[in-house]
Design a protein around this motif. Structure first.
Motif, PDB file in Angstrom:
ATOM      1  N   GLY A 284     -10.261  49.416 -18.898  1.00  0.00           N
ATOM      2  CA  GLY A 284      -9.627  50.725 -18.753  1.00  0.00           C
ATOM      3  C   GLY A 284      -9.722  51.255 -17.334  1.00  0.00           C
ATOM      4  O   GLY A 284     -10.402  50.693 -16.468  1.00  0.00           O
ATOM      5  N   ILE A 285      -9.019  52.363 -17.094  1.00  0.00           N
ATOM      6  CA  ILE A 285      -8.949  52.976 -15.764  1.00  0.00           C
ATOM      7  C   ILE A 285      -9.548  54.370 -15.838  1.00  0.00           C
ATOM      8  O   ILE A 285      -9.162  55.161 -16.702  1.00  0.00           O
ATOM      9  N   PRO A 286     -10.491  54.729 -14.954  1.00  0.00           N
ATOM     10  CA  PRO A 286     -11.060  56.082 -14.964  1.00  0.00           C
ATOM     11  C   PRO A 286      -9.969  57.139 -14.800  1.00  0.00           C
ATOM     12  O   PRO A 286      -9.018  56.954 -14.029  1.00  0.00           O
ATOM     13  N   GLN A 287     -10.108  58.249 -15.508  1.00  0.00           N
ATOM     14  CA  GLN A 287      -9.082  59.293 -15.488  1.00  0.00           C
ATOM     15  C   GLN A 287      -8.899  59.907 -14.105  1.00  0.00           C
ATOM     16  O   GLN A 287      -7.801  60.331 -13.743  1.00  0.00           O
ATOM     17  N   ASP A 288      -9.977  59.949 -13.293  1.00  0.00           N
ATOM     18  CA  ASP A 288      -9.869  60.605 -11.990  1.00  0.00           C
ATOM     19  C   ASP A 288      -9.061  59.796 -10.980  1.00  0.00           C
ATOM     20  O   ASP A 288      -8.681  60.320  -9.937  1.00  0.00           O
TER      21      ASP A 288
ATOM     22  N   GLU B  36      -3.924  58.732 -11.559  1.00  0.00           N
ATOM     23  CA  GLU B  36      -2.713  59.161 -10.860  1.00  0.00           C
ATOM     24  C   GLU B  36      -2.519  58.433  -9.531  1.00  0.00           C
ATOM     25  O   GLU B  36      -1.455  58.500  -8.931  1.00  0.00           O
ATOM     26  N   LYS B  37      -3.557  57.728  -9.057  1.00  0.00           N
ATOM     27  CA  LYS B  37      -3.475  57.077  -7.744  1.00  0.00           C
ATOM     28  C   LYS B  37      -3.092  55.605  -7.827  1.00  0.00           C
ATOM     29  O   LYS B  37      -2.837  54.984  -6.796  1.00  0.00           O
ATOM     30  N   ILE B  38      -3.084  55.025  -9.023  1.00  0.00           N
ATOM     31  CA  ILE B  38      -2.964  53.575  -9.116  1.00  0.00           C
ATOM     32  C   ILE B  38      -1.617  53.052  -8.632  1.00  0.00           C
ATOM     33  O   ILE B  38      -1.502  51.872  -8.285  1.00  0.00           O
TER      34      ILE B  38
ATOM     35  N   PHE C 147      -1.390  50.294  -1.495  1.00  0.00           N
ATOM     36  CA  PHE C 147      -2.687  49.877  -0.954  1.00  0.00           C
ATOM     37  C   PHE C 147      -3.875  50.427  -1.734  1.00  0.00           C
ATOM     38  O   PHE C 147      -5.010  50.161  -1.373  1.00  0.00           O
ATOM     39  N   PHE C 148      -3.625  51.200  -2.781  1.00  0.00           N
ATOM     40  CA  PHE C 148      -4.758  51.668  -3.589  1.00  0.00           C
ATOM     41  C   PHE C 148      -5.132  50.575  -4.580  1.00  0.00           C
ATOM     42  O   PHE C 148      -4.295  50.074  -5.329  1.00  0.00           O
ATOM     43  N   THR C 149      -6.396  50.203  -4.580  1.00  0.00           N
ATOM     44  CA  THR C 149      -6.857  49.167  -5.496  1.00  0.00           C
ATOM     45  C   THR C 149      -8.293  49.439  -5.916  1.00  0.00           C
ATOM     46  O   THR C 149      -9.080  49.987  -5.143  1.00  0.00           O
ATOM     47  N   THR C 150      -8.616  49.069  -7.143  1.00  0.00           N
ATOM     48  CA  THR C 150      -9.990  49.189  -7.635  1.00  0.00           C
ATOM     49  C   THR C 150     -10.696  47.838  -7.578  1.00  0.00           C
ATOM     50  O   THR C 150     -11.867  47.741  -7.948  1.00  0.00           O
TER      51      THR C 150
ATOM     52  N   GLY D 156     -13.126  51.620 -21.324  1.00  0.00           N
ATOM     53  CA  GLY D 156     -13.768  50.865 -22.390  1.00  0.00           C
ATOM     54  C   GLY D 156     -12.854  50.512 -23.541  1.00  0.00           C
ATOM     55  O   GLY D 156     -13.243  49.747 -24.427  1.00  0.00           O
ATOM     56  N   ALA D 157     -11.625  51.055 -23.541  1.00  0.00           N
ATOM     57  CA  ALA D 157     -10.714  50.818 -24.674  1.00  0.00           C
ATOM     58  C   ALA D 157      -9.400  50.183 -24.253  1.00  0.00           C
ATOM     59  O   ALA D 157      -8.561  49.892 -25.100  1.00  0.00           O
TER      60      ALA D 157
END
Length: 491
Positions: free
Chosen positions: A420-424, A427-429, A433-436, A468-469
């Motif tokens: 999953g992706i954190p809620q904070d 909106e940036k994904i 060039f934004f990457t986790t 987590g989901a």
């Protein structure tokens, strides 16, 4: 005592009043008197003049010293108040001092009045200077709080002594949370050596400036341009360090994005040359396959020739996709039979996904066609599926579904059961060039490319995620009518 002082004198005995004036004159104390002999006169004088000192008898026929002291504290707060009386007893005098009187002098010791006046005026002057200094410090602190930069003062043991509102905004810590604590608590361990070197240079040279990484209250990295100045005592010894920190996190991010863009531009130029070379290599293979078909090979040879031809055509398609990306064009679009395209992609996924990931595809065979570049649609779905794979390092389930919305739109959904992706950051994904992902494992261009392609096809992208989901991306493309044009909805 050089300047003339104004004394408000409360005394109903004219002889005693005159004696006070003569005593001060004989001792060289320049004074102007405002004389009151009753409570009304005294309170009127308090309202109309601004005395430097008040001298009051303790007992008057219709007024008393306690009332006079209370009136003075109300109407002229902070003005020194001396009782000058022949009847005040020791207990009354002590009570008067506790109530706020500066001093008391007995009338049978008029000479002591001079020293009492001088001491009272000196204490009042010191008190005024302290109040002025406090007011100045408060005004300066208010100005420092208006600054956008973080302004921090710490002692030589790195304990925070001052923390303005700019620091609160930058780091998220309130003033009460950091005063008296070590400033190294919001510096990551990897930057401690920079901090130590900066402190050494500041103590040696009196100043230092440079970039440093700090941590905010929520443990996020903050890059600052920091300017340190050594503050010394009046004796010249080092006392504390003033630091002014400017947030350059966004600036550094933009610099990184610019450098990445430059690298991609160079890669694009290189890729263009490679693509042309590959085209030159694939062209003879395709021609040879056509020639070999005419020599009447056996069934097995025909199968191998057809496999080679299909592989070469697929390679040519990849080359054209690469050239399209480099040139920035929209690609060649045609009417695409959506079920066939999606089933082909699902076949690739089943063969390429790790064994610990279950791939399930639910494609409605009655899906209407869309007008699209098949290679780009392939790129969109493969980007989403690769991201889904990376989000399930320990395995999971990847589901690709496609349905129609009243035959006006084709809705494709790619869902995983990953981290999953954190809620904070949700909106940036889609930002370029934004990457986790860890450095070297992602460019941050995959999802921005997906959005660019889908929008160029008149579609929309949305995302839902829960830590987590798993995550689900939904892509909507306009369907094509029988005549070959996209359907228009009724909105």
């Amino acid at each position: 005592m050089e300047r003339e002082i104004t004394i408000l004198l409360l005394e109903d005995n004219a002889t005693d009043a005159e004696l006070i004036k003569q005593t001060l004159a004989s001792e060289g104390v320049p004074a102007a008197f405002e004389h009151a002999s009753s409570g009304n006169q005294f309170e009127d004088a308090l309202r109309n003049c601004h005395p430097d000192l008040i001298i009051s008898d303790f007992s008057l026929p219709s007024y008393n010293g306690k009332a006079a002291l209370a009136a003075a504290q109300l109407l002229s707060p902070g003005t020194p108040f001396i009782f000058y009386s022949g009847t005040i007893g020791e207990e009354a005098a002590i009570e008067a001092l506790k109530s706020g009187a500066t001093d008391y002098v007995l009338k049978d010791k008029p000479k002591r009045l001079i020293s009492a006046i001088k001491r009272a005026l000196h204490e009042a002057e010191q008190r005024r200077l302290r109040l002025d200094a406090d007011a100045q410090i408060a005004a300066q602190a208010q100005l420092l709080d208006l600054a956008t930069d973080a302004i921090i003062v710490r002692d030589l043991e790195d304990r925070v002594q001052f923390w303005n509102q700019g620091a609160e905004r930058l780091y998220g810590f309130s003033r009460d949370e950091v005063i008296g604590k070590k400033s190294t608590s919001f510096i990551p361990a990897a930057a401690h050596h920079i901090f130590r070197e900066a402190k050494r240079l500041t103590l040696e040279q009196g100043h230092w400036h440079g970039e440093m990484e700090h941590l905010s209250k929520d443990r996020k990295a903050v890059v600052v341009m920091s300017r340190w100045t050594l503050v010394r005592k009046t004796t010249g010894e080092p006392e504390r360090i003033l630091a002014i920190n400017s947030d350059i996190t966004e600036k550094k991010l933009l610099e990184q994005q610019f450098l990445r863009a430059q690298r991609l531009e160079s890669i694009g130029t290189l890729a263009s040359g490679i693509a042309h070379d590959l085209n030159n290599i694939l062209a003879p293979i395709l021609m040879a396959c056509e020639v070999l078909k005419d020599v009447q090979p056996d069934a097995q040879a025909k199968e191998l020739i057809e496999m080679a031809r299909n592989s070469a055509e697929r390679g040519a398609g990849v080359v054209n996709q690469l050239l399209t990306f480099v040139r920035g064009s929209d690609g060649k679009r045609s009417i695409v039979q959506t079920p066939a395209l999606l089933n082909e992609i699902c076949g690739v996924l089943r063969k390429t996904m790790p064994k610990n990931i279950t791939t399930r595809c639910e494609i409605d065979p009655a899906l209407p066609p869309i007008k699209a570049d098949p290679t780009q649609i392939h790129q969109v779905l493969m980007n989403l599926c690769v991201n889904a794979r990376d989000a399930m390092p320990n395995g999971g389930k990847l589901t690709v579904t496609a349905s129609t919305d009243s035959e006006s739109f084709v809705v494709i959904r790619v869902a995983d059961t990953g981290t999953g992706i954190p809620q904070d950051i949700l909106e940036k994904i889609f930002d370029p060039f934004f990457t986790t992902k860890e450095p070297g494992k992602g460019t941050g261009l995959g999802l921005s490319t997906v959005v660019g392609i889908v929008k160029s096809h008149g579609g929309k992208v949305s995302v839902e995620s829960q830590q987590g989901a798993g995550t689900a991306f939904e892509i909507i493309f306009p369907a094509v009518s029988v005549g070959g044009e996209p359907e228009r909805n009724s909105d």
